[in-house]
Design an enzyme around this catalytic site. Structure first.
Site, PDB file in Angstrom:
ATOM      1  N   LYS A  66       0.922  -1.142  -0.205  1.00  0.00           N
ATOM      2  CA  LYS A  66       0.006  -0.151  -0.010  1.00  0.00           C
ATOM      3  C   LYS A  66       0.990   1.325  -0.020  1.00  0.00           C
ATOM      4  CE  LYS A  66      -3.777  -2.477   2.440  1.00  0.00           C
ATOM      5  NZ  LYS A  66      -4.600  -2.475   3.363  1.00  0.00           N
ATOM      6  N   HIS A  69      -1.815  -5.466   1.441  1.00  0.00           N
ATOM      7  CA  HIS A  69      -3.015  -6.068   0.916  1.00  0.00           C
ATOM      8  C   HIS A  69      -2.724  -7.482   0.736  1.00  0.00           C
ATOM      9  CE1 HIS A  69      -6.941  -7.590  -0.527  1.00  0.00           C
ATOM     10  NE2 HIS A  69      -6.180  -7.618  -1.469  1.00  0.00           N
ATOM     11  N   TYR A  90     -12.225  -3.006  -3.117  1.00  0.00           N
ATOM     12  CA  TYR A  90     -12.879  -3.171  -1.491  1.00  0.00           C
ATOM     13  C   TYR A  90     -14.560  -2.862  -1.798  1.00  0.00           C
ATOM     14  CZ  TYR A  90      -8.379  -2.574   0.620  1.00  0.00           C
ATOM     15  OH  TYR A  90      -7.142  -2.938   1.324  1.00  0.00           O
ATOM     16  N   ASN A 115      -1.921  -0.176   7.253  1.00  0.00           N
ATOM     17  CA  ASN A 115      -1.345  -1.498   7.722  1.00  0.00           C
ATOM     18  C   ASN A 115      -0.492  -2.288   6.424  1.00  0.00           C
ATOM     19  OD1 ASN A 115      -3.330  -1.921   6.101  1.00  0.00           O
ATOM     20  ND2 ASN A 115      -4.474  -3.360   7.255  1.00  0.00           N
ATOM     21  N   GLU A 149      -9.528 -10.627  -7.989  1.00  0.00           N
ATOM     22  CA  GLU A 149      -8.700  -9.428  -7.593  1.00  0.00           C
ATOM     23  C   GLU A 149      -7.412  -9.663  -8.713  1.00  0.00           C
ATOM     24  OE1 GLU A 149      -7.137  -9.637  -3.394  1.00  0.00           O
ATOM     25  OE2 GLU A 149      -9.025  -9.031  -2.623  1.00  0.00           O
TER      26      GLU A 149
HETATM   27  N1  LIG Z   1     -11.377   0.500  10.293  1.00  0.00           N
HETATM   28  C1  LIG Z   1     -10.907   0.484   9.095  1.00  0.00           C
HETATM   29  C2  LIG Z   1     -10.891  -0.918   8.687  1.00  0.00           C
HETATM   30  C3  LIG Z   1     -10.142  -0.989   7.655  1.00  0.00           C
HETATM   31  N2  LIG Z   1      -9.468   0.093   6.973  1.00  0.00           N
HETATM   32  C4  LIG Z   1      -8.607  -0.070   5.935  1.00  0.00           C
HETATM   33  O1  LIG Z   1      -9.255  -0.886   5.034  1.00  0.00           O
HETATM   34  C5  LIG Z   1      -8.501  -2.092   4.877  1.00  0.00           C
HETATM   35  C6  LIG Z   1      -9.097  -3.296   4.289  1.00  0.00           C
HETATM   36  O2  LIG Z   1      -9.839  -3.664   5.382  1.00  0.00           O
HETATM   37  P1  LIG Z   1     -10.205  -5.397   5.400  1.00  0.00           P
HETATM   38  O3  LIG Z   1     -10.122  -5.824   4.058  1.00  0.00           O
HETATM   39  O4  LIG Z   1     -11.074  -5.573   6.411  1.00  0.00           O
HETATM   40  O5  LIG Z   1      -8.788  -5.568   5.914  1.00  0.00           O
HETATM   41  P2  LIG Z   1      -7.889  -6.857   5.470  1.00  0.00           P
HETATM   42  O6  LIG Z   1      -8.418  -7.613   4.480  1.00  0.00           O
HETATM   43  O7  LIG Z   1      -7.066  -7.350   6.670  1.00  0.00           O
HETATM   44  O8  LIG Z   1      -6.873  -5.754   4.431  1.00  0.00           O
HETATM   45  P3  LIG Z   1      -6.738  -5.755   2.836  1.00  0.00           P
HETATM   46  O9  LIG Z   1      -7.952  -6.210   2.279  1.00  0.00           O
HETATM   47  O10 LIG Z   1      -6.146  -4.331   2.653  1.00  0.00           O
HETATM   48  O11 LIG Z   1      -5.595  -6.783   2.782  1.00  0.00           O
HETATM   49  C7  LIG Z   1      -7.523  -2.415   5.732  1.00  0.00           C
HETATM   50  O12 LIG Z   1      -6.578  -3.182   5.448  1.00  0.00           O
HETATM   51  C8  LIG Z   1      -7.462  -0.965   6.213  1.00  0.00           C
HETATM   52  O13 LIG Z   1      -6.254  -0.433   5.358  1.00  0.00           O
HETATM   53  C9  LIG Z   1      -9.067   1.294   7.540  1.00  0.00           C
HETATM   54  O14 LIG Z   1      -8.385   2.102   7.190  1.00  0.00           O
HETATM   55  N3  LIG Z   1      -9.882   1.422   8.872  1.00  0.00           N
HETATM   56  N1  LIG Z   2     -11.476  -0.696  11.335  1.00  0.00           N
HETATM   57  C1  LIG Z   2     -10.649  -0.327  10.407  1.00  0.00           C
HETATM   58  N2  LIG Z   2     -10.431   1.090  10.574  1.00  0.00           N
HETATM   59  C2  LIG Z   2      -9.614   1.382   9.465  1.00  0.00           C
HETATM   60  N3  LIG Z   2      -9.106   0.703   8.517  1.00  0.00           N
HETATM   61  C3  LIG Z   2      -9.590  -0.741   8.407  1.00  0.00           C
HETATM   62  C4  LIG Z   2     -10.444  -1.288   9.432  1.00  0.00           C
HETATM   63  N4  LIG Z   2     -10.615  -2.393   9.246  1.00  0.00           N
HETATM   64  C5  LIG Z   2     -10.196  -2.552   7.867  1.00  0.00           C
HETATM   65  N5  LIG Z   2      -9.452  -1.497   7.489  1.00  0.00           N
HETATM   66  C6  LIG Z   2      -8.619  -1.463   6.490  1.00  0.00           C
HETATM   67  O1  LIG Z   2      -9.312  -2.041   5.273  1.00  0.00           O
HETATM   68  C7  LIG Z   2      -8.437  -2.903   4.580  1.00  0.00           C
HETATM   69  C8  LIG Z   2      -9.195  -3.968   4.192  1.00  0.00           C
HETATM   70  O2  LIG Z   2      -9.996  -4.806   5.270  1.00  0.00           O
HETATM   71  P1  LIG Z   2     -10.227  -6.099   5.244  1.00  0.00           P
HETATM   72  O3  LIG Z   2     -10.326  -6.751   3.842  1.00  0.00           O
HETATM   73  O4  LIG Z   2     -11.242  -6.568   5.991  1.00  0.00           O
HETATM   74  O5  LIG Z   2      -8.878  -6.714   5.807  1.00  0.00           O
HETATM   75  P2  LIG Z   2      -7.378  -7.307   5.253  1.00  0.00           P
HETATM   76  O6  LIG Z   2      -6.804  -6.257   4.813  1.00  0.00           O
HETATM   77  O7  LIG Z   2      -6.836  -7.879   6.248  1.00  0.00           O
HETATM   78  O8  LIG Z   2      -7.917  -8.128   4.275  1.00  0.00           O
HETATM   79  C9  LIG Z   2      -7.560  -3.196   5.591  1.00  0.00           C
HETATM   80  O9  LIG Z   2      -6.208  -3.880   5.504  1.00  0.00           O
HETATM   81  C10 LIG Z   2      -7.472  -1.886   6.347  1.00  0.00           C
HETATM   82  O10 LIG Z   2      -6.499  -1.330   5.766  1.00  0.00           O
HETATM   83 MG   LIG Z   3      -9.268  -7.706   2.965  1.00  0.00          MG
END
Ligand SMILES: Nc1ccn([C@@H]2O[C@H](COP(=O)(O)OP(=O)(O)OP(=O)(O)O)[C@@H](O)[C@H]2O)c(=O)n1
Ligand SMILES: Nc1ncnc2c1ncn2[C@@H]1O[C@H](COP(=O)(O)OP(=O)(O)O)[C@@H](O)[C@H]1O
Ligand SMILES: [Mg+2]
Length: 171
Positions: free
Chosen positions: A30, A136, A70, A133, A147
């Site tokens: 990211k 992805h 997303y 974080n 994806e």
């Molecule tokens: N409260 C949250 C929840 C998620 N996120 C962002 O949204 C991303 C997507 O969330 P999620 O898909 O739930 O987390 P992941 O699957 O862990 O992350 P990613 O899909 O990016 O791998 C999170 O990684 C995070 O960057 C965020 O900024 N704030």
């Molecule tokens: N509660 C949160 N607050 C801020 N960002 C979040 C939160 N939950 C998820 N995200 C962000 O959305 C990203 C995608 O979420 P998710 O797909 O659920 O998790 P992951 O990235 O682990 O697959 C997360 O990686 C994170 O960056």
């Molecule tokens: Mg995710």
């Protein structure tokens, strides 16, 4: 091929579970990871683990691509901030291939919230807040396929032979 050297059929080394050997997953560094110069270390972890890189590019993500990536999160309260974050600079997106790539990559990346991510994972080692974080990783084989199709054109993915293919569990 070591298999040939050993005169051992691959099926002897991997008796029954060959289904996941060419599984692919999408990993993206990211914008915070790119800004912090973490790309090399992240790639190195996947190489050292034994996965094979089959696609790699750097791009500035559009809001349209992000909303499709997303799609389950567009209604979340944090979605507007997520868009700002993910479009704040370039991302490096890649496709890694190998046995059980999706599940193992998720374990390497760690839990979504870095506070819950174990040390030794990418998020557990390099991040402290869920909104920054670093990486992805696809979270299911079905999600990975979608994806990969979303982020890559077919010709951008290369099938190449690895000389260690039986060691890294390839066919
Ligand atoms: N409260 C949250 C929840 C998620 N996120 C962002 O949204 C991303 C997507 O969330 P999620 O898909 O739930 O987390 P992941 O699957 O862990 O992350 P990613 O899909 O990016 O791998 C999170 O990684 C995070 O960057 C965020 O900024 N704030
Ligand atoms: N509660 C949160 N607050 C801020 N960002 C979040 C939160 N939950 C998820 N995200 C962000 O959305 C990203 C995608 O979420 P998710 O797909 O659920 O998790 P992951 O990235 O682990 O697959 C997360 O990686 C994170 O960056
Ligand atoms: Mg995710």
């Amino acid at each position: 091929c070591v298999c040939a050297l050993l005169h051992t059929p691959l099926s002897c080394l991997f008796p029954s579970d060959l289904a996941g050997v060419r599984e692919r997953t999408l990993i993206a560094v990211k914008p915070d990871g790119v800004q912090r110069r973490l790309v090399g270390q992240i790639i190195q972890r996947f190489e050292l683990r034994g996965f094979k890189l089959v696609g790699l590019k750097m791009l500035q993500v559009s809001e349209d691509l992000l909303s499709r990536h997303y799609s389950q999160l567009t209604g979340k309260p944090f979605y507007p901030d997520l868009v700002k974050y993910m479009t704040s600079g370039p991302v490096v997106v890649m496709v890694w291939e190998g046995y059980n790539a999706v599940q193992t990559s998720r374990a390497m990346v760690g839990l979504t919230n870095p506070a819950d991510a174990q040390a030794g994972t990418v998020r557990g080692d390099f991040s402290i807040h869920v909104s920054r974080n670093v990486v992805h990783a696809s979270d299911s084989p079905e999600g990975a396929q979608k994806e990969i199709q979303l982020w890559f054109q077919g010709q951008e993915l290369l099938n190449w032979d690895c000389c260690y293919h039986n060691i890294t569990c390839e066919l």
